[in-house]
Each structure stands twice: as C-alpha cells, then as structure tokens.
Design a protein around this motif. Sequence first.
Motif, PDB file in Angstrom:
ATOM      1  N   ILE A 214       4.630  21.615 -65.240  1.00 53.39           N
ATOM      2  CA  ILE A 214       3.380  21.240 -65.916  1.00 53.39           C
ATOM      3  C   ILE A 214       2.605  20.228 -65.081  1.00 53.39           C
ATOM      4  O   ILE A 214       1.383  20.345 -64.913  1.00 53.39           O
ATOM      5  N   GLY A 215       3.309  19.227 -64.555  1.00 54.68           N
ATOM      6  CA  GLY A 215       2.637  18.235 -63.718  1.00 54.68           C
ATOM      7  C   GLY A 215       2.030  18.858 -62.479  1.00 54.68           C
ATOM      8  O   GLY A 215       0.911  18.503 -62.082  1.00 54.68           O
TER       9      GLY A 215
ATOM     10  N   TYR B 140      -2.579  20.550 -59.444  1.00 58.52           N
ATOM     11  CA  TYR B 140      -3.240  21.611 -58.670  1.00 58.52           C
ATOM     12  C   TYR B 140      -4.704  21.738 -59.088  1.00 58.52           C
ATOM     13  O   TYR B 140      -5.600  21.847 -58.233  1.00 58.52           O
ATOM     14  N   LEU B 141      -4.957  21.722 -60.391  1.00 60.89           N
ATOM     15  CA  LEU B 141      -6.343  21.800 -60.865  1.00 60.89           C
ATOM     16  C   LEU B 141      -7.147  20.595 -60.390  1.00 60.89           C
ATOM     17  O   LEU B 141      -8.331  20.724 -60.050  1.00 60.89           O
ATOM     18  N   ALA B 142      -6.494  19.419 -60.366  1.00 55.58           N
ATOM     19  CA  ALA B 142      -7.198  18.214 -59.937  1.00 55.58           C
ATOM     20  C   ALA B 142      -7.422  18.190 -58.432  1.00 55.58           C
ATOM     21  O   ALA B 142      -8.454  17.692 -57.953  1.00 55.58           O
ATOM     22  N   SER B 143      -6.484  18.749 -57.654  1.00 57.77           N
ATOM     23  CA  SER B 143      -6.594  18.693 -56.195  1.00 57.77           C
ATOM     24  C   SER B 143      -7.492  19.774 -55.616  1.00 57.77           C
ATOM     25  O   SER B 143      -7.782  19.737 -54.420  1.00 57.77           O
ATOM     26  N   ARG B 144      -7.922  20.710 -56.416  1.00 62.15           N
ATOM     27  CA  ARG B 144      -8.793  21.769 -55.898  1.00 62.15           C
ATOM     28  C   ARG B 144     -10.121  21.200 -55.424  1.00 62.15           C
ATOM     29  O   ARG B 144     -10.769  21.761 -54.537  1.00 62.15           O
TER      30      ARG B 144
ATOM     31  N   ALA C  64       0.339  19.677 -54.811  1.00 60.47           N
ATOM     32  CA  ALA C  64       0.589  19.458 -56.238  1.00 60.47           C
ATOM     33  C   ALA C  64       2.077  19.485 -56.538  1.00 60.47           C
ATOM     34  O   ALA C  64       2.588  18.632 -57.272  1.00 60.47           O
ATOM     35  N   ILE C  65       2.797  20.454 -55.977  1.00 60.97           N
ATOM     36  CA  ILE C  65       4.238  20.547 -56.213  1.00 60.97           C
ATOM     37  C   ILE C  65       4.961  19.337 -55.639  1.00 60.97           C
ATOM     38  O   ILE C  65       5.834  18.748 -56.290  1.00 60.97           O
ATOM     39  N   PHE C  66       4.609  18.950 -54.428  1.00 58.12           N
ATOM     40  CA  PHE C  66       5.267  17.814 -53.775  1.00 58.12           C
ATOM     41  C   PHE C  66       5.087  16.543 -54.587  1.00 58.12           C
ATOM     42  O   PHE C  66       6.053  15.819 -54.862  1.00 58.12           O
ATOM     43  N   HIS C  67       3.852  16.246 -54.987  1.00 55.74           N
ATOM     44  CA  HIS C  67       3.597  14.996 -55.696  1.00 55.74           C
ATOM     45  C   HIS C  67       4.130  15.031 -57.124  1.00 55.74           C
ATOM     46  O   HIS C  67       4.497  13.973 -57.666  1.00 55.74           O
TER      47      HIS C  67
ATOM     48  N   PRO D 275      -9.290  10.143 -62.865  1.00 55.70           N
ATOM     49  CA  PRO D 275      -8.391   9.860 -63.997  1.00 55.70           C
ATOM     50  C   PRO D 275      -7.346  10.950 -64.211  1.00 55.70           C
ATOM     51  O   PRO D 275      -6.234  10.651 -64.669  1.00 55.70           O
ATOM     52  N   LEU D 276      -7.661  12.207 -63.884  1.00 54.58           N
ATOM     53  CA  LEU D 276      -6.697  13.283 -64.102  1.00 54.58           C
ATOM     54  C   LEU D 276      -5.473  13.115 -63.210  1.00 54.58           C
ATOM     55  O   LEU D 276      -4.334  13.254 -63.662  1.00 54.58           O
ATOM     56  N   VAL D 277      -5.684  12.781 -61.936  1.00 52.19           N
ATOM     57  CA  VAL D 277      -4.564  12.576 -61.027  1.00 52.19           C
ATOM     58  C   VAL D 277      -3.769  11.339 -61.413  1.00 52.19           C
ATOM     59  O   VAL D 277      -2.530  11.370 -61.512  1.00 52.19           O
ATOM     60  N   CYS D 278      -4.471  10.240 -61.646  1.00 53.22           N
ATOM     61  CA  CYS D 278      -3.779   8.975 -61.955  1.00 53.22           C
ATOM     62  C   CYS D 278      -2.973   9.065 -63.248  1.00 53.22           C
ATOM     63  O   CYS D 278      -1.825   8.617 -63.312  1.00 53.22           O
ATOM     64  N   MET D 279      -3.567   9.643 -64.291  1.00 55.24           N
ATOM     65  CA  MET D 279      -2.864   9.718 -65.567  1.00 55.24           C
ATOM     66  C   MET D 279      -1.727  10.731 -65.529  1.00 55.24           C
ATOM     67  O   MET D 279      -0.681  10.532 -66.162  1.00 55.24           O
ATOM     68  N   THR D 280      -1.907  11.824 -64.784  1.00 54.83           N
ATOM     69  CA  THR D 280      -0.821  12.802 -64.673  1.00 54.83           C
ATOM     70  C   THR D 280       0.373  12.200 -63.941  1.00 54.83           C
ATOM     71  O   THR D 280       1.520  12.323 -64.393  1.00 54.83           O
TER      72      THR D 280
END
Length: 568
Positions: free
Chosen positions: A255-256, A261-265, A278-281, A305-310
């Motif tokens: 899920i993370g 992945y959506l945030a890093s696009r 996305a998988i690595f982080h 905020p999506l990356v930080c909160m995830t």
Amino acid sequence: MLLLTSAAYVLYVFVCFGFELLDRGVARAIGVSLSAAMLAQYALAVYRSAVAAGTEERVPLRETVLEVGLVLVTLVAASAPRVFLALSLVPALHVLLRTLRRTRGWQGALSYLEQRPARLLVSGFAVVILVGTVLLTLPSATTDHEGASPVDALFTSASATCVTGLAVLNTAPDERMNCELATFSTFGQVVILLLIQIGGLGIMTLSASLLVLAGRGLAARSRQVLGDLLEESAGAAIERAIMFILRMTLACELIGAGVLYLASRSHESDVGDAAYSAIFHAISAFNNAGFSLHGDSLVRFRSDPLVCMTVSTLIVIGGLGYSVVAVLFSPNWFMRGRVRRQHGRLWNAHARMVGVMTALLLAGGMLLTFYLEYDASLAGLSLGDKLMASFFQSVTARTAGFNTVDISAFQRTTLLIYMVWMFIGASPGGTGGGVKTTTVGVFFLSVRAFLRRRSSVEAWGQRFDSAVVHKAVSIIAISVTVIVLALLGLLASEPQASFEALVFEVVSAFGTVGLSVGLTPTLSVAGKLIVVALMFVGRLGPVTMALAFTHGDPGVEVTYASARIAVG
C-alpha cells in the motif's frame, strides 16, 4: 552430492551478477550444466524416496511435483535473461535448504541453537551481515565496477541489516550525492533492500522464520521467548501471530509503495524509475531503515504532504510493534465492551503504554522542533511546511533516519533533544531500535512510585511485576554504559571530530536511527568498526547479547540476610 550442486548453482547466480558474466556463453553453459545436474540428482533422490520402505521417509506427491517444477524452472532460467536468472535463485535456494536440512550436521546445529534462542538470533544476524558484506564487495555492486571496500561493505551491510540507515557511500546515483564517494549500482541497491527486509522482520520473527525454512518446529524455549514477545501462549496463536506479522508487513509495504508511486510520478518521468523508487522507500520506511535513493534523503519532498505523510505513517506503524498493530487492525477495535470481554489482552497495559509514549514523543518532538528551529533550519519555509517538517522529523528522530531538513543545521538544543528521542526509540516488537518506549515508561513510573514512597509500580489500575521494573532499569543502565564505551572509542579514533557530533553519531547508531550531522563518511576504519559493533548491539539489544554469551542457568537461588546500605 545434490547439496553441493544446489549450493554451486546459488554461488553461480551470485558470481554471474557480481562479476557481470551474464552475457558470456561460457557462464550460461555452466549454469545449464549445473541446473541439469541438479535436476538429475533431485529426480534420483525423489525416486529413492518413493521406493523407500518406510512411509515416513516418503516425500508427498504434491511436494514432489512442486519441487521438480521448481528445478525445471531453474534449468530454463539458467540460459535466460538476467531477470529470469535472478528468479531462479528462489527454487535453487529452496532445494538447497530442503537438502541441507536432511544432513546430520545441520540437524545438530539447529538442535543446539534452537535451545538457545539468543545465540540463534546473534548468529543469524551475523551470518546475514557477512553474506551482505561479500555481495557488496563484488564489482557489480558499485557503479565504478570495483565494488565497495571490505570495511565500507561491512558498514553498509550492518547498517541495512540493523535497519539503521547510516551510510558511508552513496546509495544511488543522484545529482546531490557526494561525488568523492563510491555509489552503489542497482545490484548493490537490491542487496541493501533485501538486507533491510530481512533485518526489519523482527528479532524472534527472524529466528522463527529460519527454523520454519529449515523444516523444524520451534523448541519449547524458543516458543516461550517468542510467545513472550508476541504476548501469546498457545502454539497455534504464535503461528497465527507470525503469519499476521508477515501479512501485515507485505500489505503495508504494498500500500505504501502504491501511494508513493502516485506521488513520485510528478517527480520521476520514467515509470520504471518511479515504481522502483516507491518500492525502495516503502520498504525502507516501514522497516525504519532510513536508506534513500536520493542524495538529500527526502528534502526535495518536504513540501509534498502525500510523500511525507505516507512515509511517516509507514514509520509509525512499523515501530509500534505487533501487539499494538493487532489492536489497530482488529475489526472489532471500536466495539469496546465486546473487545474487552472477548479480547481483553488487546487492551492491556502494554498497548496503553505504547500508545501514550508514542503520542507524547510525536507531539513533543514536533512542538520542540517547530519552536527551536522556527528561525533556524526551518527559516524560509511557509508555516504549513514548517509544521509538516517538524512533524516528519519528530517521527523519524526516534527510529527511521529520513530527513526533510538539514540535520547539520540544527541548533545544539535540538540535537540534544533528538539524542533523547533516538535513545528511547520505537516499541517492543517493532522494526525500530532504542531502549523502547515501554522501557522508559516503566522507568519513569518507578521513579514516580519512589517519590510517592510506594513499594509497587502501578498504572491504569494494574501493578507491574518487580522483574519488569528491574529489567527496565537494567536495560537503561547497560545501554548508557555501551554508549559511553563506544563514545570513548570514537574519541580516541576520531580526534578531529567535534564532541557533539560524536555523541550524536553514537546515539544514532545505538538507536539504529541513521540520522547524522555529516560525520559518518569521514570516519576512520577503527571508527567505522566501532559504529558497526554499536549498530549490531543496538539492534539486538544489550540483554540479548549478554544472554547469547552466557549459559543462562541461574542455578540454585539462595536467600541471604538483608543488609542496609546508604544510597543517594
């Protein structure tokens, strides 16, 4: 013979990747020959088992078909592209373990270690670190095709396995990396990621997994230790707990990774790079490892905020521990009366202690960072970014090691607070390090009981056993001693480094946090080895290390006459 052939094939796969021999005809011919020999020998072994007189020696038909199919996959993959060759490592390892467990030496070693879970734990982590060290020294592990030096490889392997995050080399090519240091290639990054996953599964969970893979059940002593860790008593409940941990880990990481992945696009133009990042982080965050593919960690995402909160959510869930996460994921958690009647153990003092301590540390760290660094390292950010950065650093300061602001720019007051947070760490059963939140909670409750002149330590209408209080005090005392000894060693080996930087490095390594003020890459060989030992002790725990090197037999307990001594 099958044992040697399967071991040779596993070695062949690592050599092909490590020395970049995948496109050479001779290497492929060797792979096909080894896999064909393994198939023939395994077929002969299955045939002998099928005609065995004793029914207990026979291999079940379904298991036989499955394993023959796995060996056939290995045979096909031996001459296939590198992706299929990498996948062939799974059936080869399966056959190797299945064959190895039938040998007398393996059975004897398991019988010895499973009766001593602390030694099994220490030896298991040590073996994983050594294997990772060898793999990271291979030429293909770095982008310069020279491989990491033995000391740097050992440091990186220990940091990944102990889910610390301290790095002496660049994890991945990046525009903000230190060009003076070597950089790990994709092969090296995958090795690091595997070490993180193995180390982050948990202490006794890893031990139980090793025994399960070896085809052995848990001994009574190992089952008791694992049951105490997972707060279960029945054998079936322990097995369900292990399965829950594995499923929860996989679900959270998937899920993370999907959210990241959506945030890093928006930051990665290539779909494959975005998915890999996305998988690595996600794995690094859930296991509280702190390794990042970016030279500035996650500074570039501090306004996202999506990356930080995830990442923060993954870190918190990974650090809470199995028993508390079981409460959060329980479908009946909101039905308080029913849960307390049927699952009262879920609402015990442990879960409450973890919840209270975690909330206090997160809120306190955020407020203190926001106040102390408002016009310092947070200067120039908007109010919303300052709040988000303060919360993110409060989360990572205890266990993870990611950062969205420059830690070296922090004031000394903030660094001191972060040292306390790193020393406390995560919760028991989680993926983080430190002395644990419950240990500090019990310690402060014992101080409160002393100040109130009470003979027992109490909280939430319950009394804590004196053995728990003694253990908490002992853990803190031993941990402080280990930190002081390591600091003395670093003061001697790193005379050019500042005192506060060394203290911060030592506490970060012991707490397996991974935050640094920039000192890690400049450490001498002696300094790196000291930090490696500190990460190892910090991940396993000083009590586990002590039990591993003692017989553990308390002998006959003798009650002596009481004595009076003045203290304080």
